[in-house]
Design a protein around this motif. Structure first.
Motif, PDB file in Angstrom:
ATOM      1  N   ARG A 644      15.110  -8.498 -46.052  1.00 45.92           N
ATOM      2  CA  ARG A 644      15.050  -8.292 -44.516  1.00 45.92           C
ATOM      3  C   ARG A 644      15.152  -7.850 -43.423  1.00 45.92           C
ATOM      4  O   ARG A 644      14.592  -6.927 -42.652  1.00 45.92           O
ATOM      5  CB  ARG A 644      13.654  -9.751 -45.070  1.00 45.92           C
ATOM      6  CG  ARG A 644      13.319  -9.667 -42.885  1.00 45.92           C
ATOM      7  CD  ARG A 644      11.435 -11.500 -42.842  1.00 45.92           C
ATOM      8  NE  ARG A 644      11.354 -11.280 -42.510  1.00 45.92           N
ATOM      9  CZ  ARG A 644       9.835 -11.617 -41.802  1.00 45.92           C
ATOM     10  NH1 ARG A 644       9.789 -12.309 -42.799  1.00 45.92           N
ATOM     11  NH2 ARG A 644       9.287 -11.694 -40.863  1.00 45.92           N
ATOM     12  N   ALA A 645      16.280  -8.692 -43.395  1.00 51.10           N
ATOM     13  CA  ALA A 645      17.563  -8.163 -42.844  1.00 51.10           C
ATOM     14  C   ALA A 645      17.251  -6.144 -42.796  1.00 51.10           C
ATOM     15  O   ALA A 645      17.441  -5.567 -41.926  1.00 51.10           O
ATOM     16  CB  ALA A 645      18.257  -8.871 -42.677  1.00 51.10           C
ATOM     17  N   SER A 646      17.469  -5.728 -43.926  1.00 50.45           N
ATOM     18  CA  SER A 646      18.113  -4.717 -44.152  1.00 50.45           C
ATOM     19  C   SER A 646      16.951  -3.878 -44.213  1.00 50.45           C
ATOM     20  O   SER A 646      17.083  -2.427 -42.888  1.00 50.45           O
ATOM     21  CB  SER A 646      18.834  -4.412 -45.533  1.00 50.45           C
ATOM     22  OG  SER A 646      20.018  -5.180 -45.651  1.00 50.45           O
ATOM     23  N   LEU A 647      15.781  -3.820 -44.241  1.00 49.51           N
ATOM     24  CA  LEU A 647      13.981  -3.182 -43.454  1.00 49.51           C
ATOM     25  C   LEU A 647      14.420  -3.688 -42.411  1.00 49.51           C
ATOM     26  O   LEU A 647      14.131  -1.816 -41.652  1.00 49.51           O
ATOM     27  CB  LEU A 647      12.994  -4.307 -44.635  1.00 49.51           C
ATOM     28  CG  LEU A 647      12.149  -3.056 -44.485  1.00 49.51           C
ATOM     29  CD1 LEU A 647      11.763  -1.610 -44.705  1.00 49.51           C
ATOM     30  CD2 LEU A 647      10.762  -4.098 -45.247  1.00 49.51           C
ATOM     31  N   GLN A 648      14.547  -4.541 -41.557  1.00 52.10           N
ATOM     32  CA  GLN A 648      14.466  -4.431 -40.413  1.00 52.10           C
ATOM     33  C   GLN A 648      15.390  -3.546 -39.851  1.00 52.10           C
ATOM     34  O   GLN A 648      14.980  -2.501 -38.400  1.00 52.10           O
ATOM     35  CB  GLN A 648      14.476  -5.804 -39.171  1.00 52.10           C
ATOM     36  CG  GLN A 648      14.270  -5.936 -38.118  1.00 52.10           C
ATOM     37  CD  GLN A 648      12.814  -5.662 -38.215  1.00 52.10           C
ATOM     38  OE1 GLN A 648      11.894  -6.209 -38.164  1.00 52.10           O
ATOM     39  NE2 GLN A 648      12.514  -4.771 -37.070  1.00 52.10           N
ATOM     40  N   LYS A 649      16.919  -3.510 -40.086  1.00 48.06           N
ATOM     41  CA  LYS A 649      17.497  -2.503 -39.478  1.00 48.06           C
ATOM     42  C   LYS A 649      17.125  -1.300 -39.639  1.00 48.06           C
ATOM     43  O   LYS A 649      17.604  -0.231 -39.181  1.00 48.06           O
ATOM     44  CB  LYS A 649      19.213  -2.800 -40.123  1.00 48.06           C
ATOM     45  CG  LYS A 649      20.011  -2.465 -39.564  1.00 48.06           C
ATOM     46  CD  LYS A 649      21.326  -2.205 -39.952  1.00 48.06           C
ATOM     47  CE  LYS A 649      22.224  -1.934 -40.159  1.00 48.06           C
ATOM     48  NZ  LYS A 649      23.849  -1.772 -40.276  1.00 48.06           N
ATOM     49  N   LEU A 650      16.332  -0.830 -41.369  1.00 44.62           N
ATOM     50  CA  LEU A 650      16.028   0.498 -41.232  1.00 44.62           C
ATOM     51  C   LEU A 650      15.075   0.815 -40.354  1.00 44.62           C
ATOM     52  O   LEU A 650      14.890   2.167 -39.632  1.00 44.62           O
ATOM     53  CB  LEU A 650      15.807   0.487 -42.508  1.00 44.62           C
ATOM     54  CG  LEU A 650      15.208   2.087 -42.914  1.00 44.62           C
ATOM     55  CD1 LEU A 650      15.775   2.905 -43.351  1.00 44.62           C
ATOM     56  CD2 LEU A 650      14.250   1.603 -44.911  1.00 44.62           C
ATOM     57  N   MET A 651      14.280   0.219 -40.027  1.00 47.53           N
ATOM     58  CA  MET A 651      13.118   0.321 -38.840  1.00 47.53           C
ATOM     59  C   MET A 651      13.568   0.329 -37.576  1.00 47.53           C
ATOM     60  O   MET A 651      13.106   1.422 -36.707  1.00 47.53           O
ATOM     61  CB  MET A 651      11.893  -0.631 -39.106  1.00 47.53           C
ATOM     62  CG  MET A 651      11.371  -0.681 -40.395  1.00 47.53           C
ATOM     63  SD  MET A 651       9.552  -1.637 -40.521  1.00 47.53           S
ATOM     64  CE  MET A 651      10.841  -3.003 -40.363  1.00 47.53           C
ATOM     65  N   ASP A 652      14.575  -0.649 -37.385  1.00 53.89           N
ATOM     66  CA  ASP A 652      14.626  -0.373 -35.889  1.00 53.89           C
ATOM     67  C   ASP A 652      16.052   0.971 -35.574  1.00 53.89           C
ATOM     68  O   ASP A 652      16.161   1.519 -34.766  1.00 53.89           O
ATOM     69  CB  ASP A 652      15.624  -1.663 -35.259  1.00 53.89           C
ATOM     70  CG  ASP A 652      14.455  -3.521 -35.129  1.00 53.89           C
ATOM     71  OD1 ASP A 652      13.773  -2.214 -35.357  1.00 53.89           O
ATOM     72  OD2 ASP A 652      14.513  -4.198 -35.651  1.00 53.89           O
ATOM     73  N   GLN A 653      17.254   1.051 -36.655  1.00 55.84           N
ATOM     74  CA  GLN A 653      18.031   2.054 -36.606  1.00 55.84           C
ATOM     75  C   GLN A 653      17.747   2.774 -37.139  1.00 55.84           C
ATOM     76  O   GLN A 653      18.723   3.935 -36.580  1.00 55.84           O
ATOM     77  CB  GLN A 653      19.658   1.886 -36.762  1.00 55.84           C
ATOM     78  CG  GLN A 653      19.468   0.472 -36.010  1.00 55.84           C
ATOM     79  CD  GLN A 653      20.734  -0.473 -35.949  1.00 55.84           C
ATOM     80  OE1 GLN A 653      21.285  -0.114 -36.875  1.00 55.84           O
ATOM     81  NE2 GLN A 653      21.046  -1.390 -35.431  1.00 55.84           N
ATOM     82  N   GLY A 654      16.878   3.260 -38.278  1.00 63.37           N
ATOM     83  CA  GLY A 654      16.959   4.103 -39.383  1.00 63.37           C
ATOM     84  C   GLY A 654      15.629   4.922 -38.979  1.00 63.37           C
ATOM     85  O   GLY A 654      15.191   5.637 -37.814  1.00 63.37           O
ATOM     86  N   ALA A 655      14.801   5.791 -39.992  1.00 64.23           N
ATOM     87  CA  ALA A 655      14.015   6.520 -40.761  1.00 64.23           C
ATOM     88  C   ALA A 655      13.100   5.659 -38.688  1.00 64.23           C
ATOM     89  O   ALA A 655      11.589   6.797 -38.295  1.00 64.23           O
ATOM     90  CB  ALA A 655      13.401   6.517 -41.508  1.00 64.23           C
TER      91      ALA A 655
END
Length: 787
Positions: A644-655
């Protein structure tokens, strides 16, 4: 400088507030065009160059175990240019400070000579020595996440055996642009590593001496990849071939391609929305300017200026605004694109990535700005050019208001005089009011649509990790085991519940459509990880048949009742015909579900599982994960909190971070629309308002007449904009959604309420600015303006 050019500069200075607002609206559209198009071009060109320089294979062929001599037969396949075999395997990295075992991929390097395919890009250090079996390269992103450097040692479990490996170099590879652990869909450099070692070292660890378990191919120009793959499968089938696949099915390339395609889609769809709003505003502005300067136009024509010269004069004013916005948008687009580059080098492991704007985007942005500016002037000037100088120099005939509303009797007593003036003004110019209201509604739609997407991202997270997947951790085994393994997991102190699973690699086909993925076998009535329908109710898996996620059903074009051909790519590799029974909602990935017993029966392998979902006691979680780390059969552990933390990071800092840029742009445009509406209303009513002041109306009453109309226009726009924003949110959500995650758009009262509050705040600020100018108005100068 000619007289008309000096007049143009004076006009431009007089409407500087509106000009800046419109230029910013144009700039935001061009910004998105340049940024997104540039990212698409940069990512596409960098990926192509990286693939070519490092010889990424075009076809991958995994196999259980094949002798080296088979490579000669594979090389003779028509269409094959080069072939190489290597040893790969799953491994676990033991980080003492982390109780969870880290999944990784071990990849073999040739003992001598250079790599034929998937050449490693060495970022620092050196390659492992030929006679040192304990030396290895480590994926640079993983090393950076954990602070590893040259000379450090790591403990790795390979094929059930623990080994100590010394890091001699850090590297990247085109094969691992997108790095995610098996069973997970979100890239996280800290949770998945790649280790490169000499072939002989890995061969001894995985019992592959004189053999390989993956073949890599480069194809000849013009070769048919489908025909080559069929020939490869025929040769490798006796050795446990699990199905060759092309580069487009490589997990890394597939997700990078989806990112590029998503950016390209938004680059085509989003900027035109903003430029359309800009064109609308320019039309209103030029209409007001030309109508207000009707007499001056007549005077210019009387002095010998032609229609063409007068038209060029006003067109220049608009082009200055448009080109200023386009230039600003190009500059901001370049800066925004460069700011996004670190995101892609972090999440997609590019060793080099330079933002190179697409020259076409500059041309498109400039042309679109010019067209939007010119479109507004053409229709207005056409009416003026039809007038003779003498007629144009006279004020226009007063409008016929005899049929508009009147207030008599009780109606006259119910409304005071300023209110009646407001209502009559709206009734006398309904189209002007509707035009302004439409502009504000457009801004409201952009703002509410983007704010809804913010909430949709959070809703996707909550549904995925609280409704669909309610596990604390998922354990994966090296190979299918008996159901006894689930009971052994349940006996670990602190494990509250265990739900077995089986993932089977398969290719699903329906007609000409196919999808390379897997089937997830689950118990009949799952409680920990479930399939849900569109109402969020859990789906009990049927005794026979597949439940497809909505994204997968759309990929295949499948619906309940369709029969899928399922080509299983492991074990006995049966080809099954299985009906689709339900379509489930899925927000992460594109899974296919099947009852565990039915899947094992179809595989002719009863009571087999490849992992289990766990619910654990938080107080004992670390002890449980350390216990799992020491189990030889465990290939990896995925912790839901980390995912969940990885997905949140992807959405906030990634695509997903692009949504913040688009949201900021939407609110800038919204304020620009409201501010322009207020300024246009002020300028159009300036003479009438001055007359009211002379007639004895107070400043507050005069302000009420002007801002009362604006208030009504804004209030009319709010529900229309909210409804349009509701529809727009679905379009934006579809643009952001991919196979990695799907954004569930729905009506969000908070988002629409917040956007409405912003519109009202923008109207209040604009009203204060207008009221300040009204209080400073020179009554005599305004009243003499048309004498």
């Amino acid at each position: 400088m000619s007289a008309v050019d000096r007049k143009m500069l004076r006009d431009l200075w007089r409407i500087k507030g509106q000009a800046i607002a419109i230029a910013l609206v144009i700039a935001t559209g061009v910004l998105l065009q340049v940024m997104m198009s540039g990212l698409v071009a940069s990512l596409s060109e960098t990926r192509r160059t990286y693939y070519e320089r490092n010889d990424l294979a075009e076809v991958f062929a995994p196999v259980v175990r094949a002798p080296q001599t088979v490579l000669g037969r594979l090389a003779k396949i028509s269409g094959v240019d080069r072939v190489s075999g290597r040893v790969v395997g799953r491994a676990l990295i033991d980080i003492p400070s982390d109780p969870v075992p880290i999944q990784s991929q071990a990849v073999g390097l040739p003992d001598t000579g250079e790599q034929i395919h998937n050449t490693v890009y060495l970022t620092t250090g050196r390659f492992p020595a030929e006679n040192h079996r304990d030396e290895a390269l480590l994926l640079s992103g993983f090393a950076s996440a954990h602070g590893y450097g040259i000379g450090d040692r790591i403990e790795v479990t390979m094929n059930g055996s623990r080994r100590s490996i010394r890091i001699v170099g850090l590297a990247q590879s085109p094969e691992f642009l997108f790095v995610a652990a098996p069973g997970e869909m979100v890239p996280d450099p800290a949770r998945y590593g790649v280790i490169w070692m000499r072939r002989s070292a890995l061969a001894s660890a995985y019992d592959m001496s004189g053999a390989f378990n993956q073949a890599l191919f480069s194809l000849s120009r013009g070769a048919s990849s489908e025909a080559v793959i069929d020939a490869i499968d025929q040769i490798l089938k006796p050795y446990g071939g699990t199905g060759a696949y092309g580069r487009s099915d490589l997990v890394s390339d597939r997700f990078v391609s989806e990112e590029i395609d998503g950016l390209a889609t938004m680059a085509r769809a989003v900027p035109p929305l903003f430029l359309a709003v800009a064109a609308f505003l320019l039309y209103i502005v030029v209409n007001r300017i030309v109508q207000a300067e009707r007499e001056e136009i007549g005077l210019l024509k009387a002095f010998g200026y032609t229609n063409r010269e007068v038209g060029i004069h006003y067109t220049k004013l608009l082009l200055i605004i448009a080109l200023a916005g386009a230039i600003l948008g190009c500059l901001l687009g370049i800066l925004s694109g460069r700011a996004m580059i670190p995101v892609y080098t972090t999440f997609y492991n590019f060793p080099f990535l330079v933002f190179r704007p697409d020259p076409t985007s500059f041309v498109i942005g400039a042309v679109a700005s010019i067209v939007s500016a010119s479109a507004g002037s053409i229709f207005v000037l056409k009416r003026i050019f039809a007038l003779t100088p003498s007629e144009a120099m006279r004020p226009p005939a007063p409008a016929d208001y005899s049929k508009t509303m009147t207030f008599k009797g009780r109606a006259a007593l119910l409304f005071d005089q300023p209110t009646r003036i407001v209502m009559r003004g709206l009734a006398r110019s309904p189209w002007r009011a509707l035009a302004l209201s439409a502009g504000i509604a457009g801004g409201m739609a952009l703002a509410s649509g983007m704010t809804t997407i913010y909430g949709a991202f959070d809703r996707m997270m909550n549904l995925s990790f609280t409704v669909i997947d309610r596990s604390d951790a998922t354990v994966y085994f090296h190979s299918p085991l008996g159901e006894k393994a689930a009971y052994e997991l349940a006996r670990i102190p602190g494990v509250i519940a265990v739900e077995p699973l089986r993932d089977v690699a398969a290719t699903l086909r329906l007609g000409r459509e196919l999808h390379r993925g897997s089937i997830s076998g689950m118990v009949a009535g799952p409680e920990i990880t479930r399939a849900i329908d569109h109402t969020l109710a859990p789906i009990d898996l049927p005794a026979r048949g597949l439940v497809l996620s909505k994204p997968l059903a759309e990929i295949l074009g499948a619906a309940p009742g369709d029969i899928l051909t399922v080509d299983v790519r492991e074990g006995r590799q049966p080809v099954l015909e299985i009906p689709v029974t339900r379509v489930a909602s899925s927000l992460i990935g594109a899974p296919a579900y099947m009852q565990l017993d039915a899947l094992n029966k179809a595989m002719s392998e009863p009571a087999r599982i490849t992992g289990a979902h766990l619910r654990v006691d938080d107080a004992k979680a670390d002890q449980i994960y350390r216990k799992l780390k020491d189990m030889p059969a465990v290939a990896g552990v995925s912790v839901s909190e980390n995912a969940r933390a990885s997905l949140q990071k992807l959405m906030d800092q990634g695509a997903g971070s692009a949504r913040y840029i688009m949201g900021a742009v939407a609110f800038i445009i919204t304020f620009g629309v409201v501010y322009n509406a207020a300024r246009i209303a002020q300028n159009e009513r300036a003479r009438d308002l001055a007359a009211l002041r002379v007639m004895g109306f107070s400043k507050s009453e005069t302000t009420f007449v002007l801002l009362g109309e604006l208030a009504v226009i804004v209030l009319i726009a709010l529900p229309v904009g909210s409804l349009a924003g509701y529809g727009l949110s679905f379009l934006i959500a579809n643009g952001f959604s991919s196979e990695l995650y799907q954004i569930p758009a729905s009506y969000d009262p908070f988002s629409h309420g917040f956007s409405a509050a912003f519109i009202l705040a923008a109207a209040a600020i604009s009203g204060l600015l207008v009221m300040r100018d009204l209080n400073r108005m020179d009554l005599v100068a305004v009243l003499k303006s048309r004498d």
